[in-house]
Design a protein around this motif. Sequence first.
Motif, PDB file in Angstrom:
ATOM      1  N   GLN A 187      39.972  25.939 -38.428  1.00  0.00           N
ATOM      2  CA  GLN A 187      38.697  25.782 -39.121  1.00  0.00           C
ATOM      3  C   GLN A 187      37.977  24.563 -38.588  1.00  0.00           C
ATOM      4  O   GLN A 187      38.548  23.476 -38.484  1.00  0.00           O
ATOM      5  CB  GLN A 187      38.914  25.637 -40.623  1.00  0.00           C
ATOM      6  N   GLY A 188      36.710  24.768 -38.216  1.00  0.00           N
ATOM      7  CA  GLY A 188      35.878  23.670 -37.778  1.00  0.00           C
ATOM      8  C   GLY A 188      34.843  23.336 -38.835  1.00  0.00           C
ATOM      9  O   GLY A 188      34.677  24.090 -39.804  1.00  0.00           O
ATOM     10  N   PRO A 189      34.126  22.233 -38.672  1.00  0.00           N
ATOM     11  CA  PRO A 189      33.116  21.819 -39.661  1.00  0.00           C
ATOM     12  C   PRO A 189      32.076  22.919 -39.879  1.00  0.00           C
ATOM     13  O   PRO A 189      31.492  23.427 -38.920  1.00  0.00           O
ATOM     14  CB  PRO A 189      32.497  20.584 -39.014  1.00  0.00           C
ATOM     15  N   GLU A 236      36.148  24.986 -26.870  1.00  0.00           N
ATOM     16  CA  GLU A 236      35.888  25.753 -28.099  1.00  0.00           C
ATOM     17  C   GLU A 236      37.133  25.988 -28.941  1.00  0.00           C
ATOM     18  O   GLU A 236      37.033  26.515 -30.056  1.00  0.00           O
ATOM     19  CB  GLU A 236      35.213  27.087 -27.776  1.00  0.00           C
ATOM     20  N   ASP A 237      38.294  25.603 -28.437  1.00  0.00           N
ATOM     21  CA  ASP A 237      39.519  25.653 -29.242  1.00  0.00           C
ATOM     22  C   ASP A 237      39.639  24.433 -30.157  1.00  0.00           C
ATOM     23  O   ASP A 237      40.561  24.371 -30.983  1.00  0.00           O
ATOM     24  CB  ASP A 237      40.758  25.720 -28.342  1.00  0.00           C
ATOM     25  N   THR A 238      38.743  23.487 -30.001  1.00  0.00           N
ATOM     26  CA  THR A 238      38.775  22.288 -30.841  1.00  0.00           C
ATOM     27  C   THR A 238      38.534  22.649 -32.296  1.00  0.00           C
ATOM     28  O   THR A 238      37.519  23.251 -32.639  1.00  0.00           O
ATOM     29  CB  THR A 238      37.700  21.285 -30.380  1.00  0.00           C
ATOM     30  N   ASP A 239      39.497  22.313 -33.146  1.00  0.00           N
ATOM     31  CA  ASP A 239      39.439  22.632 -34.567  1.00  0.00           C
ATOM     32  C   ASP A 239      40.600  21.945 -35.260  1.00  0.00           C
ATOM     33  O   ASP A 239      41.497  21.384 -34.604  1.00  0.00           O
ATOM     34  CB  ASP A 239      39.556  24.147 -34.805  1.00  0.00           C
ATOM     35  N   GLN A 241      44.871  18.261 -36.160  1.00  0.00           N
ATOM     36  CA  GLN A 241      43.667  18.298 -35.331  1.00  0.00           C
ATOM     37  C   GLN A 241      44.017  18.593 -33.876  1.00  0.00           C
ATOM     38  O   GLN A 241      44.880  17.926 -33.295  1.00  0.00           O
ATOM     39  CB  GLN A 241      42.932  16.958 -35.416  1.00  0.00           C
ATOM     40  N   VAL A 242      43.326  19.549 -33.314  1.00  0.00           N
ATOM     41  CA  VAL A 242      43.409  19.837 -31.879  1.00  0.00           C
ATOM     42  C   VAL A 242      42.032  19.570 -31.280  1.00  0.00           C
ATOM     43  O   VAL A 242      41.038  20.139 -31.735  1.00  0.00           O
ATOM     44  CB  VAL A 242      43.838  21.288 -31.615  1.00  0.00           C
ATOM     45  N   THR A 243      41.984  18.677 -30.305  1.00  0.00           N
ATOM     46  CA  THR A 243      40.735  18.344 -29.638  1.00  0.00           C
ATOM     47  C   THR A 243      40.892  18.587 -28.154  1.00  0.00           C
ATOM     48  O   THR A 243      41.800  18.028 -27.523  1.00  0.00           O
ATOM     49  CB  THR A 243      40.344  16.889 -29.894  1.00  0.00           C
ATOM     50  N   VAL A 244      40.029  19.432 -27.606  1.00  0.00           N
ATOM     51  CA  VAL A 244      40.063  19.746 -26.181  1.00  0.00           C
ATOM     52  C   VAL A 244      38.808  19.143 -25.554  1.00  0.00           C
ATOM     53  O   VAL A 244      37.697  19.600 -25.809  1.00  0.00           O
ATOM     54  CB  VAL A 244      40.121  21.259 -25.936  1.00  0.00           C
ATOM     55  N   SER A 245      39.013  18.121 -24.769  1.00  0.00           N
ATOM     56  CA  SER A 245      37.877  17.397 -24.207  1.00  0.00           C
ATOM     57  C   SER A 245      38.315  16.626 -22.968  1.00  0.00           C
ATOM     58  O   SER A 245      39.453  16.150 -22.887  1.00  0.00           O
ATOM     59  CB  SER A 245      37.304  16.417 -25.241  1.00  0.00           C
ATOM     60  N   SER A 246      37.379  16.499 -22.041  1.00  0.00           N
ATOM     61  CA  SER A 246      37.661  15.695 -20.849  1.00  0.00           C
ATOM     62  C   SER A 246      37.188  14.261 -21.045  1.00  0.00           C
ATOM     63  O   SER A 246      37.333  13.422 -20.160  1.00  0.00           O
ATOM     64  CB  SER A 246      36.991  16.320 -19.624  1.00  0.00           C
TER      65      SER A 246
END
Length: 120
Positions: free
Chosen positions: A38-40, A87-90, A115-120
């Motif tokens: 679930q995201g914001p 887009e898997d960040t949630d 929390q899973v955050t996918v970012s460079s």
Amino acid sequence: VQLQASGGGLVQPGGSLRLSCTASGSIFRVNAMGWYRQGPGKQRELVAAISTGGVTDYADSVKGRSTISRDNVLNTVYLQMNSLKPEDTDVYYCSAGVARAYGGINWTYWGQGTQVTVSS
């Protein structure tokens, strides 16, 4: 009954993470287990689920990139996520159906979210 989730974090695009979730407490039998995210401002959505016999189901968005598995002795469910995308960040939540006695009601319990955050 408590569900304790772990394994989230920050990962670069294309990377991998393995989430774990263990059920503990007054448990007779753990039935289906699953992962949601679930995201914001978004509704909670199913990511993957697994039955006691190992039958699995996946959201189209993660199919082919994720594998759900479980250890019925440890009452633990895992989610291996590969080729992660931004887009898997949630926040990822585990869920389990638990019977607390023989023939008892199948109650649904939720973990605290990781929390899973996918970012460079």
